[in-house]
Design a protein around this motif. Structure first.
Motif, PDB file in Angstrom:
ATOM      1  N   GLN A  50       0.826  -1.204   0.000  1.00 34.29           N
ATOM      2  CA  GLN A  50       0.000   0.000   0.000  1.00 34.29           C
ATOM      3  C   GLN A  50       0.864   1.259   0.000  1.00 34.29           C
ATOM      4  O   GLN A  50       0.525   2.248  -0.648  1.00 34.29           O
ATOM      5  CB  GLN A  50      -0.940   0.008   1.212  1.00 34.29           C
ATOM      6  CG  GLN A  50      -1.857   1.231   1.249  1.00 34.29           C
ATOM      7  CD  GLN A  50      -2.920   1.144   2.337  1.00 34.29           C
ATOM      8  OE1 GLN A  50      -3.261   0.066   2.803  1.00 34.29           O
ATOM      9  NE2 GLN A  50      -3.437   2.291   2.743  1.00 34.29           N
ATOM     10  N   ALA A  60      -5.969   2.826  -7.371  1.00 38.77           N
ATOM     11  CA  ALA A  60      -6.756   3.899  -6.762  1.00 38.77           C
ATOM     12  C   ALA A  60      -7.161   4.929  -7.817  1.00 38.77           C
ATOM     13  O   ALA A  60      -8.322   5.356  -7.883  1.00 38.77           O
ATOM     14  CB  ALA A  60      -5.967   4.561  -5.637  1.00 38.77           C
ATOM     15  N   GLU A  93      -9.023   4.288   4.122  1.00 33.93           N
ATOM     16  CA  GLU A  93      -8.555   3.492   2.992  1.00 33.93           C
ATOM     17  C   GLU A  93      -9.399   3.707   1.741  1.00 33.93           C
ATOM     18  O   GLU A  93      -9.245   2.991   0.751  1.00 33.93           O
ATOM     19  CB  GLU A  93      -8.475   2.005   3.334  1.00 33.93           C
ATOM     20  CG  GLU A  93      -7.197   1.591   4.016  1.00 33.93           C
ATOM     21  CD  GLU A  93      -6.753   2.505   5.158  1.00 33.93           C
ATOM     22  OE1 GLU A  93      -5.810   3.267   4.934  1.00 33.93           O
ATOM     23  OE2 GLU A  93      -7.327   2.478   6.259  1.00 33.93           O
ATOM     24  N   THR A  94     -10.284   4.697   1.776  1.00 34.60           N
ATOM     25  CA  THR A  94     -11.036   5.117   0.591  1.00 34.60           C
ATOM     26  C   THR A  94     -10.718   6.574   0.283  1.00 34.60           C
ATOM     27  O   THR A  94     -10.511   6.948  -0.871  1.00 34.60           O
ATOM     28  CB  THR A  94     -12.544   4.945   0.805  1.00 34.60           C
ATOM     29  OG1 THR A  94     -12.833   3.579   1.101  1.00 34.60           O
ATOM     30  CG2 THR A  94     -13.334   5.362  -0.426  1.00 34.60           C
ATOM     31  N   ASP A 205     -13.818   0.609   0.489  1.00 41.97           N
ATOM     32  CA  ASP A 205     -12.846  -0.478   0.391  1.00 41.97           C
ATOM     33  C   ASP A 205     -13.383  -1.772   0.991  1.00 41.97           C
ATOM     34  O   ASP A 205     -12.706  -2.795   0.982  1.00 41.97           O
ATOM     35  CB  ASP A 205     -11.558  -0.095   1.141  1.00 41.97           C
ATOM     36  CG  ASP A 205     -11.790   0.087   2.626  1.00 41.97           C
ATOM     37  OD1 ASP A 205     -11.220  -0.688   3.420  1.00 41.97           O
ATOM     38  OD2 ASP A 205     -12.558   0.984   3.010  1.00 41.97           O
ATOM     39  N   ASN A 206     -14.591  -1.706   1.524  1.00 43.86           N
ATOM     40  CA  ASN A 206     -15.227  -2.849   2.181  1.00 43.86           C
ATOM     41  C   ASN A 206     -16.615  -3.009   1.581  1.00 43.86           C
ATOM     42  O   ASN A 206     -17.340  -2.020   1.421  1.00 43.86           O
ATOM     43  CB  ASN A 206     -15.313  -2.565   3.686  1.00 43.86           C
ATOM     44  CG  ASN A 206     -15.724  -3.764   4.497  1.00 43.86           C
ATOM     45  OD1 ASN A 206     -16.498  -4.606   4.045  1.00 43.86           O
ATOM     46  ND2 ASN A 206     -15.223  -3.849   5.717  1.00 43.86           N
ATOM     47  N   LEU A 240     -12.193   0.385  -3.681  1.00 44.77           N
ATOM     48  CA  LEU A 240     -10.775   0.702  -3.516  1.00 44.77           C
ATOM     49  C   LEU A 240     -10.051  -0.499  -2.904  1.00 44.77           C
ATOM     50  O   LEU A 240     -10.630  -1.214  -2.087  1.00 44.77           O
ATOM     51  CB  LEU A 240     -10.590   1.923  -2.614  1.00 44.77           C
ATOM     52  CG  LEU A 240     -10.737   3.324  -3.230  1.00 44.77           C
ATOM     53  CD1 LEU A 240      -9.626   3.582  -4.223  1.00 44.77           C
ATOM     54  CD2 LEU A 240     -12.087   3.524  -3.868  1.00 44.77           C
ATOM     55  N   ASN A 242      -7.753  -2.721  -0.462  1.00 43.16           N
ATOM     56  CA  ASN A 242      -7.270  -2.696   0.923  1.00 43.16           C
ATOM     57  C   ASN A 242      -6.901  -4.117   1.341  1.00 43.16           C
ATOM     58  O   ASN A 242      -7.763  -4.870   1.794  1.00 43.16           O
ATOM     59  CB  ASN A 242      -8.322  -2.124   1.871  1.00 43.16           C
ATOM     60  CG  ASN A 242      -7.848  -2.121   3.328  1.00 43.16           C
ATOM     61  OD1 ASN A 242      -6.714  -2.482   3.616  1.00 43.16           O
ATOM     62  ND2 ASN A 242      -8.716  -1.719   4.235  1.00 43.16           N
TER      63      ASN A 242
END
Length: 276
Positions: A50, A60, A93-94, A205-206, A240, A242
């Motif tokens: 990352q 991304a 993480e987004t 991201d989830n 995204l 992760n």
């Protein structure tokens, strides 16, 4: 002949002793090294990817480029009929990069704790996820509202807004930053936005950032649901990458078991691997 036999015996004893000194400690060091690779340290590769991989940045940018295309497409076709168009995005993480927090856990060989997460958040030092700032500013310039729905703790509202404002994210205010207020997922907050807005896109991201169907679902169910919603990804749902943490692990391969020991987590990770 007798003396030569004694010499040979001495040589053999020396070789045996040398072998014991050199090779056995080597084995012990190797064993100790393996045992020192704790469950937290197993995330090193993911965090390094990352933080350093150009491929991560490319993914991304790709996600946000697709988001811009979908936004333009919607506004061109349905913009005149839309009622308060909006975009909903996750934060961590987004929009904001928390990989330094993950790196600190590795450095300290420490599991996630609420207090340490609050300590990191209070610094408001999280950097931007590549492409996120440009896209959300673009959406705002097109008259689209941005709502940040995150499961950060409610007491983090002020510092979260501060971190977003630091980079100039649009709509970084208490009306548009909706953090977790109690148990449960994000569905109620999404519905509250939908009451007065037409939601164009959701970014996260989830997979629980897009639908409550993914909450409390193990890996087989999550994969089945992802397959059933395949047409939405890249269209209305923008994902995204992760690899460091998420429901894919806690609710996925761990099956929602929240009190697993490091040894149990390590065992589950290993048996979940698919080899040949």
């Amino acid at each position: 002949m007798h003396d030569s036999g004694k010499v040979m015996k001495t040589i053999l004893m020396f070789i045996a002793l040398f072998t014991a000194i050199v090779f056995i400690p080597g084995c012990q060091v190797h064993s100790a090294h393996r045992s020192s690779v704790t469950i937290q340290m197993q995330t090193i590769q993911s965090v390094l990817w990352q933080q350093h991989a150009a491929e991560y940045r490319a993914l991304a940018y790709q996600a946000y480029n697709i988001a811009r295309l979908r936004l333009d497409d919607f506004l061109k076709k349905d913009g005149s009929h839309a009622h308060n168009p909006a975009v909903i995005t996750d934060i961590d993480e987004t929009v904001l990069d928390n990989s330094p927090f993950a790196a600190k856990l590795i450095e300290l060989d420490s599991a996630y704790t609420r207090s340490r997460w609050l300590e990191w958040g209070s610094l408001a030092h999280a950097d931007t996820i590549p492409g996120s700032l440009g896209f959300l500013r673009y959406a705002a310039a097109k008259g689209v509202e941005v709502f940040y729905i995150s499961n950060r703790y409610s007491e983090q509202l002020a510092v979260t807004i501060k971190n977003l404002e630091k980079w100039g994210y649009p709509f970084a205010d208490e009306m548009h930053v909706l953090l977790k207020q109690g148990p449960g997922g994000k569905e109620l907050r999404r519905r509250s936005v939908a009451e007065n807005h037409d939601i164009i896109l959701l970014l996260g991201d989830n997979l629980a950032d897009f639908s409550s169907l993914f909450e409390a679902a193990g890996s087989p169910r999550r994969n089945t649901l992802a397959d059933s919603l395949r047409s939405e990804f890249g269209k209305r749902f923008i994902v995204l990458p992760n690899p460091v943490y998420g429901d894919w692990e806690t609710k996925g391969i761990y099956g929602g078991q929240s009190h697993l020991s490091p040894a149990q987590q390590d065992s589950i990770r290993r048996i979940s691997l698919r080899s040949f």
